[in-house]
Scaffold this motif. Structure first.
Motif, PDB file in Angstrom:
ATOM      1  N   GLU A 137      53.529  67.491  60.791  1.00 46.06           N
ATOM      2  CA  GLU A 137      52.582  67.471  59.669  1.00 46.06           C
ATOM      3  C   GLU A 137      51.274  68.142  60.056  1.00 46.06           C
ATOM      4  OE1 GLU A 137      51.923  63.589  58.042  1.00 46.06           O
ATOM      5  OE2 GLU A 137      53.787  63.644  56.860  1.00 46.06           O
ATOM      6  N   LEU A 138      50.821  67.906  61.291  1.00 46.01           N
ATOM      7  CA  LEU A 138      49.577  68.543  61.732  1.00 46.01           C
ATOM      8  C   LEU A 138      49.753  70.058  61.812  1.00 46.01           C
ATOM      9  CD1 LEU A 138      46.681  68.357  62.592  1.00 46.01           C
ATOM     10  CD2 LEU A 138      47.438  67.773  64.910  1.00 46.01           C
ATOM     11  N   ALA A 139      50.909  70.499  62.264  1.00 50.66           N
ATOM     12  CA  ALA A 139      51.182  71.938  62.297  1.00 50.66           C
ATOM     13  C   ALA A 139      51.176  72.509  60.875  1.00 50.66           C
ATOM     14  CB  ALA A 139      52.532  72.200  62.968  1.00 50.66           C
ATOM     15  N   GLU A 140      51.722  71.745  59.944  1.00 47.71           N
ATOM     16  CA  GLU A 140      51.736  72.162  58.533  1.00 47.71           C
ATOM     17  C   GLU A 140      50.321  72.230  57.974  1.00 47.71           C
ATOM     18  OE1 GLU A 140      53.253  70.234  54.320  1.00 47.71           O
ATOM     19  OE2 GLU A 140      54.405  69.774  56.131  1.00 47.71           O
ATOM     20  N   VAL A 141      49.497  71.255  58.357  1.00 45.09           N
ATOM     21  CA  VAL A 141      48.100  71.221  57.914  1.00 45.09           C
ATOM     22  C   VAL A 141      47.356  72.456  58.407  1.00 45.09           C
ATOM     23  CG1 VAL A 141      45.896  70.030  58.309  1.00 45.09           C
ATOM     24  CG2 VAL A 141      47.926  68.722  57.659  1.00 45.09           C
ATOM     25  N   LYS A 142      47.558  72.811  59.665  1.00 44.28           N
ATOM     26  CA  LYS A 142      46.895  73.995  60.225  1.00 44.28           C
ATOM     27  C   LYS A 142      47.300  75.260  59.458  1.00 44.28           C
ATOM     28  CE  LYS A 142      46.814  74.402  64.765  1.00 44.28           C
ATOM     29  NZ  LYS A 142      45.403  74.760  65.014  1.00 44.28           N
ATOM     30  N   ARG A 143      48.570  75.348  59.106  1.00 48.83           N
ATOM     31  CA  ARG A 143      49.030  76.516  58.333  1.00 48.83           C
ATOM     32  C   ARG A 143      48.404  76.515  56.935  1.00 48.83           C
ATOM     33  NH1 ARG A 143      53.915  75.240  61.005  1.00 48.83           N
ATOM     34  NH2 ARG A 143      54.635  74.005  59.212  1.00 48.83           N
ATOM     35  N   ALA A 144      48.342  75.333  56.316  1.00 49.02           N
ATOM     36  CA  ALA A 144      47.797  75.224  54.960  1.00 49.02           C
ATOM     37  C   ALA A 144      46.315  75.595  54.904  1.00 49.02           C
ATOM     38  CB  ALA A 144      47.991  73.801  54.431  1.00 49.02           C
ATOM     39  N   LEU A 145      45.610  75.429  56.006  1.00 46.12           N
ATOM     40  CA  LEU A 145      44.180  75.752  56.053  1.00 46.12           C
ATOM     41  C   LEU A 145      43.926  77.248  56.239  1.00 46.12           C
ATOM     42  CD1 LEU A 145      42.894  72.753  58.197  1.00 46.12           C
ATOM     43  CD2 LEU A 145      42.314  73.223  55.805  1.00 46.12           C
ATOM     44  N   GLY A 146      44.980  78.022  56.437  1.00 52.08           N
ATOM     45  CA  GLY A 146      44.817  79.466  56.610  1.00 52.08           C
ATOM     46  C   GLY A 146      44.019  79.795  57.860  1.00 52.08           C
ATOM     47  N   ALA A 147      43.023  80.664  57.696  1.00 51.73           N
ATOM     48  CA  ALA A 147      42.204  81.080  58.846  1.00 51.73           C
ATOM     49  C   ALA A 147      41.478  79.898  59.475  1.00 51.73           C
ATOM     50  CB  ALA A 147      41.197  82.142  58.414  1.00 51.73           C
ATOM     51  N   ASP A 148      41.138  78.887  58.674  1.00 51.92           N
ATOM     52  CA  ASP A 148      40.439  77.708  59.199  1.00 51.92           C
ATOM     53  C   ASP A 148      41.347  76.844  60.070  1.00 51.92           C
ATOM     54  OD1 ASP A 148      37.968  78.288  58.212  1.00 51.92           O
ATOM     55  OD2 ASP A 148      38.130  77.016  56.431  1.00 51.92           O
ATOM     56  N   GLY A 149      42.648  77.083  60.010  1.00 51.58           N
ATOM     57  CA  GLY A 149      43.565  76.328  60.849  1.00 51.58           C
ATOM     58  C   GLY A 149      43.271  76.510  62.330  1.00 51.58           C
ATOM     59  N   ALA A 150      42.705  77.664  62.687  1.00 49.15           N
ATOM     60  CA  ALA A 150      42.352  77.930  64.092  1.00 49.15           C
ATOM     61  C   ALA A 150      41.197  77.052  64.553  1.00 49.15           C
ATOM     62  CB  ALA A 150      41.986  79.405  64.268  1.00 49.15           C
ATOM     63  N   LYS A 151      40.490  76.427  63.597  1.00 50.66           N
ATOM     64  CA  LYS A 151      39.367  75.555  63.927  1.00 50.66           C
ATOM     65  C   LYS A 151      39.793  74.092  64.056  1.00 50.66           C
ATOM     66  CE  LYS A 151      36.295  78.551  61.223  1.00 50.66           C
ATOM     67  NZ  LYS A 151      35.475  78.617  59.999  1.00 50.66           N
ATOM     68  N   VAL A 152      41.107  73.862  64.008  1.00 54.90           N
ATOM     69  CA  VAL A 152      41.655  72.511  64.135  1.00 54.90           C
ATOM     70  C   VAL A 152      42.447  72.414  65.435  1.00 54.90           C
ATOM     71  CG1 VAL A 152      43.201  70.781  63.135  1.00 54.90           C
ATOM     72  CG2 VAL A 152      41.754  72.193  61.638  1.00 54.90           C
ATOM     73  N   GLN A 153      42.109  71.427  66.264  1.00 52.50           N
ATOM     74  CA  GLN A 153      42.775  71.246  67.548  1.00 52.50           C
ATOM     75  C   GLN A 153      43.635  69.989  67.530  1.00 52.50           C
ATOM     76  OE1 GLN A 153      42.686  73.158  70.608  1.00 52.50           O
ATOM     77  NE2 GLN A 153      44.446  71.787  70.796  1.00 52.50           N
ATOM     78  N   GLY A 154      44.930  70.148  67.787  1.00 52.43           N
ATOM     79  CA  GLY A 154      45.829  69.009  67.887  1.00 52.43           C
ATOM     80  C   GLY A 154      45.979  68.578  69.340  1.00 52.43           C
ATOM     81  N   ILE A 155      45.818  67.281  69.604  1.00 48.55           N
ATOM     82  CA  ILE A 155      45.970  66.732  70.954  1.00 48.55           C
ATOM     83  C   ILE A 155      46.983  65.591  70.913  1.00 48.55           C
ATOM     84  CG2 ILE A 155      44.828  65.509  72.845  1.00 48.55           C
ATOM     85  CD1 ILE A 155      42.285  66.964  72.185  1.00 48.55           C
ATOM     86  N   PHE A 156      47.972  65.677  71.793  1.00 48.48           N
ATOM     87  CA  PHE A 156      49.014  64.657  71.901  1.00 48.48           C
ATOM     88  C   PHE A 156      48.854  63.960  73.251  1.00 48.48           C
ATOM     89  CE2 PHE A 156      53.273  63.285  73.175  1.00 48.48           C
ATOM     90  CZ  PHE A 156      53.781  62.689  72.021  1.00 48.48           C
ATOM     91  N   VAL A 157      48.544  62.659  73.223  1.00 47.32           N
ATOM     92  CA  VAL A 157      48.388  61.884  74.451  1.00 47.32           C
ATOM     93  C   VAL A 157      49.656  61.073  74.663  1.00 47.32           C
ATOM     94  CG1 VAL A 157      47.064  60.108  75.652  1.00 47.32           C
ATOM     95  CG2 VAL A 157      45.892  61.705  74.111  1.00 47.32           C
ATOM     96  N   THR A 158      50.344  61.297  75.778  1.00 45.98           N
ATOM     97  CA  THR A 158      51.570  60.551  76.014  1.00 45.98           C
ATOM     98  C   THR A 158      51.282  59.131  76.486  1.00 45.98           C
ATOM     99  OG1 THR A 158      53.674  60.410  77.197  1.00 45.98           O
ATOM    100  CG2 THR A 158      51.858  61.461  78.372  1.00 45.98           C
ATOM    101  N   ILE A 159      52.010  58.189  75.898  1.00 41.77           N
ATOM    102  CA  ILE A 159      51.926  56.793  76.312  1.00 41.77           C
ATOM    103  C   ILE A 159      53.090  56.467  77.263  1.00 41.77           C
ATOM    104  CG2 ILE A 159      50.694  55.979  74.278  1.00 41.77           C
ATOM    105  CD1 ILE A 159      53.543  55.089  73.238  1.00 41.77           C
ATOM    106  N   ASP A 160      53.843  57.505  77.638  1.00 41.74           N
ATOM    107  CA  ASP A 160      55.012  57.332  78.497  1.00 41.74           C
ATOM    108  C   ASP A 160      54.993  58.345  79.649  1.00 41.74           C
ATOM    109  OD1 ASP A 160      57.477  56.474  79.444  1.00 41.74           O
ATOM    110  OD2 ASP A 160      58.643  57.547  77.928  1.00 41.74           O
ATOM    111  N   PRO A 161      53.939  58.295  80.491  1.00 43.30           N
ATOM    112  CA  PRO A 161      53.842  59.278  81.573  1.00 43.30           C
ATOM    113  C   PRO A 161      54.981  59.160  82.594  1.00 43.30           C
ATOM    114  CG  PRO A 161      52.188  57.556  81.855  1.00 43.30           C
ATOM    115  CD  PRO A 161      52.801  57.356  80.508  1.00 43.30           C
ATOM    116  N   GLU A 162      55.658  58.023  82.589  1.00 47.47           N
ATOM    117  CA  GLU A 162      56.776  57.816  83.509  1.00 47.47           C
ATOM    118  C   GLU A 162      57.893  58.835  83.243  1.00 47.47           C
ATOM    119  OE1 GLU A 162      60.123  54.356  84.349  1.00 47.47           O
ATOM    120  OE2 GLU A 162      58.151  53.761  83.598  1.00 47.47           O
TER     121      GLU A 162
END
Length: 199
Positions: free
Chosen positions: A83-108
């Protein structure tokens, strides 16, 4: 200052105050939960898959969306990231101003290589972060995020229960919103447009 000029100045100040209040009143409300000024979710200091320490300051100038999950998550995590990837696409050029960060809760299980490949599936600029168990515990506490191992049906297997929502930071690195899982990409597009308009 003569009385007439003072009255004019007071009237001008009152008009400016009313105008400012009027602007705030006319501002569309966020669709996510507005947590502006919260005393949590203020710091994030973990490593990316290359071992590079990263903090929220690294992403200043962008609207940053932080989600806690794990790569073997069957539904919530991939749906949220897609969905976040879709949001970035929907924002067009402004999508480059959105940073997605995924923090793993399973580093094991989420090795640097696996984490890098996982976030890369959603876009080349998505960032995965991981830490030691102690670092993860401290970060989850800072963000008020819940996570726990749930034993699987076979010996040694497990899944992870976790908070299913994302934190959104403005371009100054201040936490602003908490968006619940299932809110949909359209709501997030609208909220990110409001935050980008503030910059």
């Amino acid at each position: 200052m003569n009385p007439k000029r003072r009255r004019c100045l007071q009237a001008a100040l009152l008009a400016a105050t009313v105008a400012a209040v009027g602007c705030d009143a006319n501002k569309p409300p966020f669709k996510a939960i507005d947590i502006t000024g919260a005393d949590y979710a203020r710091t994030l200091a973990l490593s990316d898959p290359n071992g590079q320490p990263r903090t929220l300051a690294d992403f200043k100038g962008k609207v940053t969306v932080v989600f806690f999950g794990y790569t073997q998550c069957p539904d919530v995590c991939p749906t949220t990231m897609a969905e976040l990837a879709e949001v970035k696409r929907a924002l067009g050029a402004d999508g480059a101003k959105v940073q997605g960060i995924f923090v793993t809760i399973d580093p094991e299980r989420d090795s640097p290589e696996l984490l890098k490949a996982y976030v890369g599936n959603f876009g080349p600029d998505f960032v995965g972060l991981r830490g030691t168990p102690d670092q993860l515990k401290a970060t989850a506490k800072e963000f008020k995020v819940f996570y726990a191992k749930v034993p699987g049906k076979t010996e040694g297997s497990y899944t992870m229960d976790h908070t299913a929502g994302s934190y959104v930071f403005d371009t100054q690195g201040r936490v602003r919103l908490f968006t619940r899982y299932g809110s949909g990409s359209k709501a997030l597009v609208d909220d990110l447009k409001l935050l980008l308009a503030e910059a």
